[in-house]
Design an enzyme around this catalytic site. Structure first.
Site, PDB file in Angstrom:
ATOM      1  N   SER A 142       0.852  -1.191   0.000  1.00  0.00           N
ATOM      2  CA  SER A 142       0.000   0.000   0.000  1.00  0.00           C
ATOM      3  C   SER A 142       0.888   1.241   0.000  1.00  0.00           C
ATOM      4  CB  SER A 142      -0.913   0.010   1.234  1.00  0.00           C
ATOM      5  OG  SER A 142      -0.138   0.186   2.413  1.00  0.00           O
ATOM      6  N   LYS A 143       0.272   2.396   0.022  1.00  0.00           N
ATOM      7  CA  LYS A 143       1.016   3.651  -0.001  1.00  0.00           C
ATOM      8  C   LYS A 143       1.926   3.803   1.206  1.00  0.00           C
ATOM      9  CE  LYS A 143      -2.273   6.377  -2.734  1.00  0.00           C
ATOM     10  NZ  LYS A 143      -3.154   7.548  -2.734  1.00  0.00           N
ATOM     11  N   ARG A 144       1.545   3.204   2.315  1.00  0.00           N
ATOM     12  CA  ARG A 144       2.383   3.372   3.511  1.00  0.00           C
ATOM     13  C   ARG A 144       3.747   2.709   3.358  1.00  0.00           C
ATOM     14  NH1 ARG A 144      -1.110  -0.749   4.973  1.00  0.00           N
ATOM     15  NH2 ARG A 144      -0.117  -2.658   5.775  1.00  0.00           N
TER      16      ARG A 144
END
Length: 484
Positions: free
Chosen positions: A242-244
């Protein structure tokens, strides 16, 4: 002939997982002399957007993944989808279901209260035909459900090998909603079989869809494609990417200064191996090496530092003419004077790019290294000032002495310049770095540069003197503010 497709939904941008799926399909097609089709699955009209379609296509083009024929759109096939659903209903393979969404939700909640999972109980399958006809004639809304078989659904997966869903693991599933729109599994089978897709290579998040699609294929009497499910990409923490984890859209990586060759190699090595230890290959080498059987069964781990390293390698091995337009574009965004001067001195720009390209890991960093050669830095890097010019008077005295010696250094060659710089350090009884680092900051405005003697040669005597003079004025003005 192998015919594959990439079928993204325009409800979001082209991210790493989708780009890797597209690449694996493209490589399979090009390696086998087959065709790579692009279909936009836009039947979710509420969430689909033209902007997302454009960015998906832009991302594929940036990566160099060309497709055969025109882009197709799933929404254009709704009449065909409905006709296939009607064929399944007329053959008895699908049946009308009159259960409303509210009724189904109540049954789900009841199953949850009893601690079990919900599966459709097939009650509308058992309705007498006369009752079914009467309800339809009365205009009662209904969906179409596919009859799940009473035997296992099996197939040989090109990645995982033999796969099987046991009898009873599938309930009767909807293929056409009560508003007449097709469900994903029906639309995909209709589209893929009509366009002659021979291999469906996709993420293993689609594994649960595959037995349903196989049932539809068989009920329509159409040939099954080869299915291959690529393991998901995970973050370093073992969770879904994910973006994290630093994962961005493909076009965002482009905008951050990454090269398509680096991204292609990075994506290819996420769950695939060329059979040796190569990590940086040309497009043709990737194509020649690609085999489905070399796709790994275990999940790949996204490593941003590996992408940065690959990008640095691509920058270092690229020719200056290839990097020139990228550097100029970045300079136009960040340093107009440097861009103007560099664009007027292309031969010098090429020499500077070749001089500085070994270390930067992005085009942005490369442009930042190029800029000081063509325009006086607007300021000096604060961290470097704190580190190398802490005592302003001492730094000024050292640079002043060096300036005097450089004024008489001839020829202006790397060897002679090194002799001058190291000679001053030896006389002062200090390491050469105590002279080189303040000098680098004076010339470049930052604490990082290529080998300093090559930098001096690139600047020449005149501009070297000007930059040291500007640094001396800065240090004199700084006074006690520089750390004394």
């Amino acid at each position: 002939m192998v015919r594959v497709r990439f079928a993204p939904s325009p409800t979001g941008y082209l991210h790493v997982g989708g780009a890797r799926t597209a690449l694996f399909n493209w490589l399979l097609a090009r390696a086998s002399g087959g065709e790579f089709l692009l279909r936009i699955e836009d039947t979710d009209r509420a969430r689909s957007s033209d902007e997302h379609t454009r960015t998906i296509i832009d991302g594929l083009r940036w990566l160099g993944l060309d497709w055969d024929g025109a882009v197709t759109f799933q929404a254009d096939g709704t009449q065909r989808h409905a006709a296939d659903a009607a064929t399944l209903a007329s053959s008895g393979q699908a049946y009308p279901c009159f259960c409303t969404p509210g009724e189904l939700q109540k049954r789900r909640e009841e199953a949850r209260r009893q601690g079990g999972g919900f599966a459709y109980d097939g009650r509308c399958r058992r309705l007498p035909q006369a009752e079914v006809r009467g309800r339809i004639d009365a205009g009662q809304k209904h969906a179409l459900r596919m009859r799940a078989p009473g035997e296992p659904v099996s197939w040989h997966d090109a990645v995982h090998g033999q796969m099987s869903f046991p009898a009873g693991s599938l309930d009767d599933f909807i293929i056409l909603r009560s508003d007449g729109t097709p469900v994903y599994n029906l639309a995909v089978v209709s589209d893929d079989s009509t366009s002659g897709v021979t291999h469906v290579i996709r993420g293993d998040d689609h594994l649960s869809n595959t037995p349903k699609q196989i049932i539809i294929y068989r009920a329509l009497g159409r040939a099954l494609p080869v299915f291959g499910h690529v393991p998901m990409i995970l973050g370093p923490d073992g969770k879904r990417l994910s973006k994290r984890h630093g994962a961005l859209s493909v076009t965002a990586y482009r905008d951050e200064g990454y090269l398509p060759r680096a991204m292609l190699n990075f994506l290819a090595l996420l769950g695939w191996s060329p059979g040796d230890d190569r990590e940086l290959m040309s497009r043709s080498q990737l194509t020649d090496s690609f085999r489905l059987e070399r796709v790994l069964k275990k999940s790949a781990v996204f490593d941003l530092s590996k992408l940065e390293w690959l990008n640095g390698q691509c920058i270092a091995t690229a020719g200056a003419p290839e990097l020139e337009p990228l550097v100029l574009d970045r300079l136009r965004e960040t340093n107009g004077p440097a861009a103007g001067a560099a664009s007027q001195r292309r031969a010098a720009l090429h020499r500077i790019i070749d001089l500085v390209k070994e270390r930067p890991r992005t085009v942005h960093a490369l442009a930042a290294q190029v800029a000081p050669f063509f325009a006086v830095p607007a300021t000096y890097e604060a961290a470097a000032v704190k580190k190398f010019w802490t005592r302003s008077a001492e730094a000024a005295e050292l640079l002043g002495s060096l300036r005097d010696r450089l004024a008489s250094t001839r020829p202006w060659s790397p060897d002679e310049l090194e002799t001058t710089v190291r000679g001053l350090a030896a006389e002062r009884g200090i390491g050469a770095g105590r002279v080189i680092n303040p000098l680098r900051l004076a010339l470049m405005g930052q604490g990082v540069s290529p080998e300093i003697f090559g930098v001096l040669v690139a600047f020449g005597p005149g501009r070297t003197d000007e930059r040291i003079g500007a640094a001396l004025r800065y240090l004199q003005d700084a006074g006690s503010g520089a750390g004394e």
